[in-house]
Design a protein around this motif. Structure first.
Motif, PDB file in Angstrom:
ATOM      1  N   THR A  83     -34.781   9.948 -26.881  1.00  0.00           N
ATOM      2  CA  THR A  83     -34.666   9.298 -28.133  1.00  0.00           C
ATOM      3  C   THR A  83     -33.119   9.029 -28.256  1.00  0.00           C
ATOM      4  O   THR A  83     -32.602   8.205 -29.382  1.00  0.00           O
ATOM      5  CB  THR A  83     -35.196   9.869 -29.500  1.00  0.00           C
ATOM      6  OG1 THR A  83     -34.460  11.303 -29.523  1.00  0.00           O
ATOM      7  CG2 THR A  83     -36.590  10.370 -29.180  1.00  0.00           C
ATOM      8  N   GLY A  84     -32.217   9.934 -27.774  1.00  0.00           N
ATOM      9  CA  GLY A  84     -30.706   9.655 -28.057  1.00  0.00           C
ATOM     10  C   GLY A  84     -30.309  10.164 -29.386  1.00  0.00           C
ATOM     11  O   GLY A  84     -29.202  10.006 -29.649  1.00  0.00           O
ATOM     12  N   ILE A  85     -31.137  10.925 -30.154  1.00  0.00           N
ATOM     13  CA  ILE A  85     -30.529  11.270 -31.521  1.00  0.00           C
ATOM     14  C   ILE A  85     -30.184  12.910 -31.743  1.00  0.00           C
ATOM     15  O   ILE A  85     -30.394  13.400 -32.664  1.00  0.00           O
ATOM     16  CB  ILE A  85     -31.505  10.783 -32.491  1.00  0.00           C
ATOM     17  CG1 ILE A  85     -32.969  11.260 -32.460  1.00  0.00           C
ATOM     18  CG2 ILE A  85     -31.459   9.193 -32.745  1.00  0.00           C
ATOM     19  CD1 ILE A  85     -33.870  10.791 -33.487  1.00  0.00           C
ATOM     20  N   LYS A 122     -23.772   5.659 -21.962  1.00  0.00           N
ATOM     21  CA  LYS A 122     -24.892   4.873 -21.300  1.00  0.00           C
ATOM     22  C   LYS A 122     -24.665   5.054 -19.818  1.00  0.00           C
ATOM     23  O   LYS A 122     -23.877   5.509 -19.406  1.00  0.00           O
ATOM     24  CB  LYS A 122     -24.299   3.531 -21.619  1.00  0.00           C
ATOM     25  CG  LYS A 122     -24.236   3.165 -23.014  1.00  0.00           C
ATOM     26  CD  LYS A 122     -23.758   1.636 -23.359  1.00  0.00           C
ATOM     27  CE  LYS A 122     -23.629   1.315 -24.620  1.00  0.00           C
ATOM     28  NZ  LYS A 122     -22.943   0.031 -25.169  1.00  0.00           N
ATOM     29  N   SER A 123     -25.916   4.918 -19.263  1.00  0.00           N
ATOM     30  CA  SER A 123     -26.041   5.082 -18.068  1.00  0.00           C
ATOM     31  C   SER A 123     -27.221   4.185 -17.250  1.00  0.00           C
ATOM     32  O   SER A 123     -28.241   3.852 -17.956  1.00  0.00           O
ATOM     33  CB  SER A 123     -26.724   6.497 -17.515  1.00  0.00           C
ATOM     34  OG  SER A 123     -27.786   7.053 -18.163  1.00  0.00           O
ATOM     35  N   GLU A 124     -26.830   3.869 -16.068  1.00  0.00           N
ATOM     36  CA  GLU A 124     -27.845   2.660 -15.675  1.00  0.00           C
ATOM     37  C   GLU A 124     -27.982   3.102 -14.117  1.00  0.00           C
ATOM     38  O   GLU A 124     -27.013   3.295 -13.405  1.00  0.00           O
ATOM     39  CB  GLU A 124     -27.279   1.396 -15.892  1.00  0.00           C
ATOM     40  CG  GLU A 124     -28.396   0.269 -15.579  1.00  0.00           C
ATOM     41  CD  GLU A 124     -27.927  -0.989 -15.819  1.00  0.00           C
ATOM     42  OE1 GLU A 124     -28.129  -2.109 -15.141  1.00  0.00           O
ATOM     43  OE2 GLU A 124     -27.288  -1.326 -17.023  1.00  0.00           O
ATOM     44  N   ILE A 125     -29.220   3.127 -13.667  1.00  0.00           N
ATOM     45  CA  ILE A 125     -29.519   3.433 -12.171  1.00  0.00           C
ATOM     46  C   ILE A 125     -30.352   2.096 -11.378  1.00  0.00           C
ATOM     47  O   ILE A 125     -31.242   1.646 -12.162  1.00  0.00           O
ATOM     48  CB  ILE A 125     -30.312   4.470 -11.969  1.00  0.00           C
ATOM     49  CG1 ILE A 125     -29.816   5.725 -12.469  1.00  0.00           C
ATOM     50  CG2 ILE A 125     -30.909   4.860 -10.604  1.00  0.00           C
ATOM     51  CD1 ILE A 125     -30.151   7.131 -12.590  1.00  0.00           C
ATOM     52  N   GLY A 180     -30.262   4.747 -19.658  1.00  0.00           N
ATOM     53  CA  GLY A 180     -30.570   5.457 -20.801  1.00  0.00           C
ATOM     54  C   GLY A 180     -29.243   5.499 -21.669  1.00  0.00           C
ATOM     55  O   GLY A 180     -28.081   4.854 -21.339  1.00  0.00           O
ATOM     56  N   TYR A 181     -29.479   5.801 -22.838  1.00  0.00           N
ATOM     57  CA  TYR A 181     -28.556   6.035 -23.906  1.00  0.00           C
ATOM     58  C   TYR A 181     -28.533   7.182 -24.872  1.00  0.00           C
ATOM     59  O   TYR A 181     -29.701   7.710 -25.168  1.00  0.00           O
ATOM     60  CB  TYR A 181     -28.734   4.561 -24.846  1.00  0.00           C
ATOM     61  CG  TYR A 181     -27.751   4.396 -25.957  1.00  0.00           C
ATOM     62  CD1 TYR A 181     -28.220   5.145 -27.114  1.00  0.00           C
ATOM     63  CD2 TYR A 181     -26.608   3.966 -25.778  1.00  0.00           C
ATOM     64  CE1 TYR A 181     -27.083   4.974 -28.388  1.00  0.00           C
ATOM     65  CE2 TYR A 181     -25.796   3.854 -26.926  1.00  0.00           C
ATOM     66  CZ  TYR A 181     -25.916   4.378 -27.932  1.00  0.00           C
ATOM     67  OH  TYR A 181     -25.139   4.152 -28.983  1.00  0.00           O
TER      68      TYR A 181
END
Length: 159
Positions: free
Chosen positions: A48-50, A94-97, A110-111
């Protein structure tokens, strides 16, 4: 400040109110539908990133220290500000695959972010606040003013 309002999921509340009030709420219908149709295997890795990082507040003789457990970040990810007497600490990651193969394409991203705020006492020398980040621990040092530092105990003789 929010007010929590209880809802009836089963709709079996026995009252003299009209049948309309005995219907389950719309959010509980969604919970029931999604809970029965989809298992936890679809949401077990959901971020959820929180989440807020764990914090230690240490009151030393010469300074206050704020320690935060925030692994996986870089120094450049943090945003630390002092506005009047409010210290705010935040970070965003922030990530990106992207993976491509003959058979499939997979793309995940993801964040994650957080923001914590603290009231800084008047006894802190705000011009000398410093921070360091090592091994997933962010430390913010807030040096105390001279008059706020703990004095040695003085023994008083009786005459």
């Amino acid at each position: 400040m929010s007010t929590l309002i209880p809802t009836i999921k089963s709709g079996n509340k026995k009252t003299t109110e009209s049948n309309f009030n005995r219907l389950p709420s719309l959010p509980s219908w969604f919970d029931d539908i999604l809970g029965k149709s989809f298992g936890n295997e679809f949401i077990s890795n959901f971020n959820t990133g929180i989440t807020l990082p764990a914090v230690n507040l240490i009151n030393l003789d010469n300074e206050f220290v704020v320690e935060m457990a925030v692994p996986g970040f870089k120094k450049s990810d943090f945003d630390i500000n002092l506005d009047n007497d409010i210290l705010s600490v935040g970070a965003e990651l922030k990530s990106e695959i992207n993976e491509e193969n003959e058979q499939y394409t997979r793309r995940e991203f993801g964040y994650s972010s957080f923001k914590r705020t603290f009231v800084v006492p008047e006894t802190v020398e705000t011009e000398k606040i410093s921070a360091e980040y090592n091994d997933g621990i962010l430390k913010i040092m807030l040096p105390k003013r001279e008059e706020a530092k703990k004095k040695a105990v003085k023994s008083i003789d009786i005459k």
